[in-house]
Scaffold this motif. Structure first.
Motif, PDB file in Angstrom:
ATOM      1  N   TRP A 247      36.824  47.532  28.079  1.00 22.05           N
ATOM      2  CA  TRP A 247      37.070  46.096  28.226  1.00 22.05           C
ATOM      3  C   TRP A 247      38.479  45.863  28.751  1.00 22.05           C
ATOM      4  O   TRP A 247      39.452  46.329  28.162  1.00 22.05           O
ATOM      5  N   SER A 248      38.564  45.138  29.867  1.00 23.45           N
ATOM      6  CA  SER A 248      39.857  44.844  30.486  1.00 23.45           C
ATOM      7  C   SER A 248      40.251  43.389  30.245  1.00 23.45           C
ATOM      8  O   SER A 248      39.408  42.489  30.363  1.00 23.45           O
ATOM      9  N   PRO A 249      41.532  43.137  29.931  1.00 26.64           N
ATOM     10  CA  PRO A 249      41.972  41.765  29.664  1.00 26.64           C
ATOM     11  C   PRO A 249      42.246  40.993  30.954  1.00 26.64           C
ATOM     12  O   PRO A 249      42.643  41.570  31.965  1.00 26.64           O
ATOM     13  N   TYR A 250      42.028  39.695  30.905  1.00 29.06           N
ATOM     14  CA  TYR A 250      42.441  38.812  31.993  1.00 29.06           C
ATOM     15  C   TYR A 250      42.654  37.416  31.417  1.00 29.06           C
ATOM     16  O   TYR A 250      42.158  37.088  30.337  1.00 29.06           O
ATOM     17  N   ILE A 251      43.417  36.624  32.120  1.00 29.81           N
ATOM     18  CA  ILE A 251      43.710  35.261  31.683  1.00 29.81           C
ATOM     19  C   ILE A 251      42.944  34.287  32.561  1.00 29.81           C
ATOM     20  O   ILE A 251      43.000  34.365  33.798  1.00 29.81           O
ATOM     21  N   ASP A 252      42.228  33.395  31.929  1.00 27.86           N
ATOM     22  CA  ASP A 252      41.450  32.383  32.644  1.00 27.86           C
ATOM     23  C   ASP A 252      41.694  31.028  31.993  1.00 27.86           C
ATOM     24  O   ASP A 252      41.393  30.862  30.804  1.00 27.86           O
ATOM     25  N   ASP A 253      42.242  30.099  32.747  1.00 30.89           N
ATOM     26  CA  ASP A 253      42.485  28.750  32.253  1.00 30.89           C
ATOM     27  C   ASP A 253      43.307  28.751  30.962  1.00 30.89           C
ATOM     28  O   ASP A 253      43.011  28.029  30.006  1.00 30.89           O
ATOM     29  N   GLY A 254      44.340  29.582  30.942  1.00 30.23           N
ATOM     30  CA  GLY A 254      45.230  29.628  29.801  1.00 30.23           C
ATOM     31  C   GLY A 254      44.667  30.319  28.577  1.00 30.23           C
ATOM     32  O   GLY A 254      45.206  30.154  27.470  1.00 30.23           O
ATOM     33  N   ARG A 255      43.629  31.125  28.752  1.00 33.62           N
ATOM     34  CA  ARG A 255      43.004  31.807  27.617  1.00 33.62           C
ATOM     35  C   ARG A 255      42.830  33.294  27.937  1.00 33.62           C
ATOM     36  O   ARG A 255      42.497  33.659  29.062  1.00 33.62           O
ATOM     37  N   LEU A 256      43.063  34.112  26.932  1.00 32.51           N
ATOM     38  CA  LEU A 256      42.856  35.555  27.062  1.00 32.51           C
ATOM     39  C   LEU A 256      41.376  35.874  26.904  1.00 32.51           C
ATOM     40  O   LEU A 256      40.757  35.502  25.908  1.00 32.51           O
ATOM     41  N   ARG A 257      40.855  36.573  27.887  1.00 33.53           N
ATOM     42  CA  ARG A 257      39.446  36.977  27.857  1.00 33.53           C
ATOM     43  C   ARG A 257      39.349  38.452  28.217  1.00 33.53           C
ATOM     44  O   ARG A 257      40.324  39.076  28.644  1.00 33.53           O
ATOM     45  N   TRP A 258      38.146  39.007  28.037  1.00 31.00           N
ATOM     46  CA  TRP A 258      37.914  40.432  28.311  1.00 31.00           C
ATOM     47  C   TRP A 258      36.641  40.587  29.133  1.00 31.00           C
ATOM     48  O   TRP A 258      35.648  39.918  28.877  1.00 31.00           O
ATOM     49  N   LYS A 259      36.688  41.482  30.105  1.00 29.77           N
ATOM     50  CA  LYS A 259      35.503  41.763  30.912  1.00 29.77           C
ATOM     51  C   LYS A 259      35.153  43.239  30.798  1.00 29.77           C
ATOM     52  O   LYS A 259      36.032  44.109  30.698  1.00 29.77           O
ATOM     53  N   SER A 260      33.865  43.528  30.779  1.00 31.65           N
ATOM     54  CA  SER A 260      33.416  44.904  30.660  1.00 31.65           C
ATOM     55  C   SER A 260      33.594  45.633  31.984  1.00 31.65           C
ATOM     56  O   SER A 260      33.363  45.083  33.062  1.00 31.65           O
ATOM     57  N   VAL A 261      34.030  46.884  31.895  1.00 36.30           N
ATOM     58  CA  VAL A 261      34.274  47.714  33.084  1.00 36.30           C
ATOM     59  C   VAL A 261      33.799  49.122  32.779  1.00 36.30           C
ATOM     60  O   VAL A 261      33.789  49.569  31.634  1.00 36.30           O
ATOM     61  N   GLY A 262      33.404  49.838  33.791  1.00 34.37           N
ATOM     62  CA  GLY A 262      33.014  51.235  33.605  1.00 34.37           C
ATOM     63  C   GLY A 262      34.238  52.110  33.354  1.00 34.37           C
ATOM     64  O   GLY A 262      35.331  51.828  33.868  1.00 34.37           O
ATOM     65  N   VAL A 263      34.058  53.150  32.557  1.00 39.64           N
ATOM     66  CA  VAL A 263      35.175  54.061  32.256  1.00 39.64           C
ATOM     67  C   VAL A 263      34.729  55.504  32.481  1.00 39.64           C
ATOM     68  O   VAL A 263      33.549  55.794  32.521  1.00 39.64           O
TER      69      VAL A 263
END
Length: 263
Positions: A247-263
């Motif tokens: 899970w990689s972090p990113y900021i969207d509309d002032g909120r911390l979110r996580w998206k699934s990624v292959g490892v």
């Protein structure tokens, strides 16, 4: 924002024990040499907790400063002692160290999800409130069925919510992040419990220390969290249909979110 490690004194009835070091209660130590060796291990662990938490809160201060507005101050010794008394089990040293740096976030916090991929850290009051709610649900659903999983080693799966599970992360859904306080090699491991999809399967992290270091590295080094868990889960699935995921972090509309990624 700076965070410092501290040994938290915990009053607990007659023993007035300090924070439990890894491997057993402080009151169980009998030799000065053993005491020093194990306490050195605990101090190293707690220092790592403080360093990781400092990195996480420093990242929030820089990227999402409103995320710290509702961060509660450190739990008091009385609050930690009350938590241990309510659980009736030893608490991992790194959990006590983390509570000694913060006592979760208030319900008004609206900065996103700090622990991937769904969770905001709870304070002690919410931990115990949610635990009682889940114990009540288990009692209604399985009033006559003994929960044999209570005697299984920490980290083993359980369809039911167990007395040894302590919630630590709120998702605002039926899912909870918890610490497994059953005894065994993985005492203090961190898992997720989902009422809708089979309870608890395998640990996300094997300790609070590991969880905080993983989150800190993910935020500050921009690398996926939960990579090891993704690989363990993939290996444990009889017929995996997807590659291991992190899970990689990113900021969207002032909120911390996580998206699934292959490892």
């Amino acid at each position: 924002m700076e965070a410092t490690a501290a040994v938290v004194q915990v009053d607990h009835d007659a023993d007035r024990a300090v924070a439990d070091p890894p491997g057993g209660d402080a009151r169980a130590f009998s030799s000065h040499r053993t005491d020093l060796r194990l306490w050195h291990s605990a101090e190293v662990m707690n220092g790592s907790v403080a360093q990781s938490w400092s990195s996480i809160t420093g990242w929030l201060a820089e990227r999402l400063p409103h995320g710290l507005e509702h961060l509660h101050p450190p739990a008091t010794p009385a609050e930690i002692s009350g938590l241990r008394a309510a659980m009736g089990r030893r608490l991992p040293s790194d959990l006590i160290a983390w509570l000694g740096l913060n006592n979760g976030f208030g319900w008004q916090a609206n900065f996103g999800l700090l622990i991937p991929f769904l969770y905001v850290p709870m304070g002690i009051e919410q931990m115990l409130r949610d635990r009682e709610m889940l114990r009540g649900i288990t009692a209604r659903v399985s009033p006559d069925r003994p929960l044999s999983n209570e005697r299984d080693p920490a980290g083993t799966d359980s369809f039911d919510w167990l007395d040894a599970f302590l919630p630590i992360g709120d998702a605002g859904t039926d899912c909870l992040l918890f610490v497994d306080l059953r005894e065994g090699e993985h005492h203090g491991c961190v898992g997720t419990f989902d009422n809708e999809s089979g309870g608890f399967s395998i640990p996300e992290w094997f300790s609070i220390t590991e969880m905080l270091a993983d989150v800190a590295d993910s935020l500050t080094l921009d690398r996926p969290a939960l990579q090891d868990h993704g690989r363990r889960l993939h290996a444990a699935t009889p017929f995996p249909t997807h590659p291991p995921m992190g899970w990689s972090p990113y900021i969207d509309d002032g909120r911390l979110r996580w998206k699934s990624v292959g490892v």
